[in-house]
Design an enzyme around this catalytic site. Structure first.
Site, PDB file in Angstrom:
ATOM      1  N   LYS A   1     -16.922  18.489 -20.853  1.00  0.00           N
ATOM      2  CA  LYS A   1     -17.748  17.320 -21.167  1.00  0.00           C
ATOM      3  C   LYS A   1     -19.217  17.709 -21.051  1.00  0.00           C
ATOM      4  CE  LYS A   1     -18.003  13.529 -18.366  1.00  0.00           C
ATOM      5  NZ  LYS A   1     -19.430  13.559 -17.984  1.00  0.00           N
TER       6      LYS A   1
ATOM      7  N   GLU B   1     -23.311  16.082 -21.528  1.00  0.00           N
ATOM      8  CA  GLU B   1     -24.152  14.890 -21.690  1.00  0.00           C
ATOM      9  C   GLU B   1     -25.198  15.120 -22.772  1.00  0.00           C
ATOM     10  OE1 GLU B   1     -25.925  13.822 -17.958  1.00  0.00           O
ATOM     11  OE2 GLU B   1     -23.988  13.549 -16.973  1.00  0.00           O
TER      12      GLU B   1
ATOM     13  N   ASP C   1     -16.519  18.829 -16.337  1.00  0.00           N
ATOM     14  CA  ASP C   1     -17.940  18.637 -16.685  1.00  0.00           C
ATOM     15  C   ASP C   1     -18.673  19.969 -16.739  1.00  0.00           C
ATOM     16  OD1 ASP C   1     -19.110  16.204 -17.274  1.00  0.00           O
ATOM     17  OD2 ASP C   1     -19.158  15.542 -15.182  1.00  0.00           O
TER      18      ASP C   1
ATOM     19  N   ASP D   1     -18.988  15.874 -12.519  1.00  0.00           N
ATOM     20  CA  ASP D   1     -19.977  16.382 -11.558  1.00  0.00           C
ATOM     21  C   ASP D   1     -20.301  15.321 -10.506  1.00  0.00           C
ATOM     22  OD1 ASP D   1     -21.455  14.752 -13.218  1.00  0.00           O
ATOM     23  OD2 ASP D   1     -22.861  16.311 -13.871  1.00  0.00           O
ATOM     24  N   SER D   2     -19.707  14.116 -10.637  1.00  0.00           N
ATOM     25  CA  SER D   2     -19.789  13.131  -9.557  1.00  0.00           C
ATOM     26  C   SER D   2     -19.173  13.702  -8.281  1.00  0.00           C
ATOM     27  CB  SER D   2     -19.072  11.829  -9.951  1.00  0.00           C
ATOM     28  OG  SER D   2     -17.735  12.082 -10.346  1.00  0.00           O
TER      29      SER D   2
ATOM     30  N   GLU E   1     -21.447   5.342 -20.715  1.00  0.00           N
ATOM     31  CA  GLU E   1     -21.613   4.899 -19.322  1.00  0.00           C
ATOM     32  C   GLU E   1     -22.750   3.885 -19.223  1.00  0.00           C
ATOM     33  OE1 GLU E   1     -21.801   8.041 -16.421  1.00  0.00           O
ATOM     34  OE2 GLU E   1     -22.287   6.648 -14.785  1.00  0.00           O
TER      35      GLU E   1
HETATM   36  O1  KIV Z   1     -19.004  12.868 -13.253  1.00  0.00           O
HETATM   37  C1  KIV Z   1     -18.338  11.857 -13.530  1.00  0.00           C
HETATM   38  O2  KIV Z   1     -17.506  11.378 -12.752  1.00  0.00           O
HETATM   39  C2  KIV Z   1     -18.553  11.248 -14.831  1.00  0.00           C
HETATM   40  C3  KIV Z   1     -17.922   9.911 -15.088  1.00  0.00           C
HETATM   41  C4  KIV Z   1     -18.657   8.863 -14.357  1.00  0.00           C
HETATM   42  C5  KIV Z   1     -17.811   9.624 -16.523  1.00  0.00           C
HETATM   43  O3  KIV Z   1     -19.242  11.783 -15.638  1.00  0.00           O
END
Ligand code: KIV
Length: 275
Positions: A124, A126, A94, A55-56, A193
């Site tokens: 993924k 969190e 994510d 989600d970055s 992280e």
């Molecule tokens: O969203 C992302 O890029 C991440 C990584 C920093 C692990 O969760």
């Protein structure tokens, strides 16, 4: 064993069980983010093991201030482009903020969309012990889950910024307990992280599943980095935990300046470029 043509070479398709074996073989897992077709193609050809549609992408591709506005539809859209190019690497997507926190049922419904509509092979999520029920339902439904602990960017306001986590003995204890809870619930790997290297080492020793570090020192079982940070795209983002392997931002700016100058001076196109 399935294989695919990539770069002219038949290459083995990377699977979750294979990445679990890497830990047993003490072999490091290499993961990088990608949000579109061409980045995915390049990462895949470079031979990374896994690609994260993180989600970055909210900050790096969509111009948001943090990850919170990213929607499930946006992740699906980008994951679709990434899986279209990835022949070998395992694509993990994510689950964005708001689409899994309310219930295990929400988590499963969102995870199913990422596999069905976008072709992801893992999702993924969190969080620690409090999301164990969701991790369990999703994994028991046949969807591999990667956990994410330490600095979890979807909780940025709770942390008061993107800060190092697990800095006290008590917090390291909580980190280890959360990691064990997520592992017991069925996660096949856990991103750590922005935690001290020693804390990441302690978690990696406790778990049988691999840890994937970012800003978590050298002792994790693998590393993940943000594509744009590794390549300095755009130039000027400089984090302590990042090594820039190329300065593509500056190269791209110079290339586009050269293009603009040649167009303005009628040097491009020449007859050679005519169809
Ligand atoms: O969203 C992302 O890029 C991440 C990584 C920093 C692990 O969760």
């Amino acid at each position: 064993m399935r294989s695919s043509e990539n770069d002219g070479q038949p290459k083995k398709v990377i699977t979750v069980p294979e990445l679990l074996d890497y830990k047993r073989q003490n072999r490091r897992i290499v993961m990088v983010t990608a949000y579109d077709y061409s980045a995915s193609l390049i990462a895949d050809r470079a031979g990374v093991d896994a690609i994260l549609v993180g989600d970055s992408l909210g900050m790096m591709a969509l111009g948001y201030k943090n990850v919170l506005p990213v929607t499930l539809d946006e992740i699906i859209h980008h994951t679709h482009a990434v899986t279209a190019a990835a022949r070998r690497a395992l694509v993990v997507a994510d689950l964005p903020f708001g689409c899994y926190q309310a219930s295990a049922r929400d988590a499963l419904k969102s995870a199913v969309r990422l596999l069905k509509e976008a072709g992801a092979k893992s999702v993924k999520m969190e969080g620690g012990a409090h999301i164990a029920e969701s991790v369990e339902l999703v994994t028991k439904s046949g969807i591999p889950v990667m956990g994410h602990l330490g600095l979890t960017p979807q909780s940025v306001h709770q942390f008061g910024g993107h800060k190092l986590q697990a800095t006290t003995d008590e917090a390291v204890g909580t980190l280890i307990n959360d990691a064990l809870a997520v592992e017991r619930a069925g996660a096949w790997a856990i991103v750590l992280e922005m935690v001290p290297a020693e804390a990441a080492r302690a978690v990696s020793r406790e778990l049988t599943v691999p840890t994937i570090g970012i800003g978590a020192g050298p002792w994790c079982d693998g590393q993940v980095q943000v594509w744009h940070d590794l390549l300095a795209l755009p130039p000027g983002r400089d984090f302590h935990h990042v090594k820039q392997y190329a300065n593509l931002g500056d190269i791209a700016i110079q290339a586009l300046k050269d293009y603009a100058e040649e167009v303005r001076e009628s040097k491009f196109p020449t007859e050679e470029h005519s169809s």
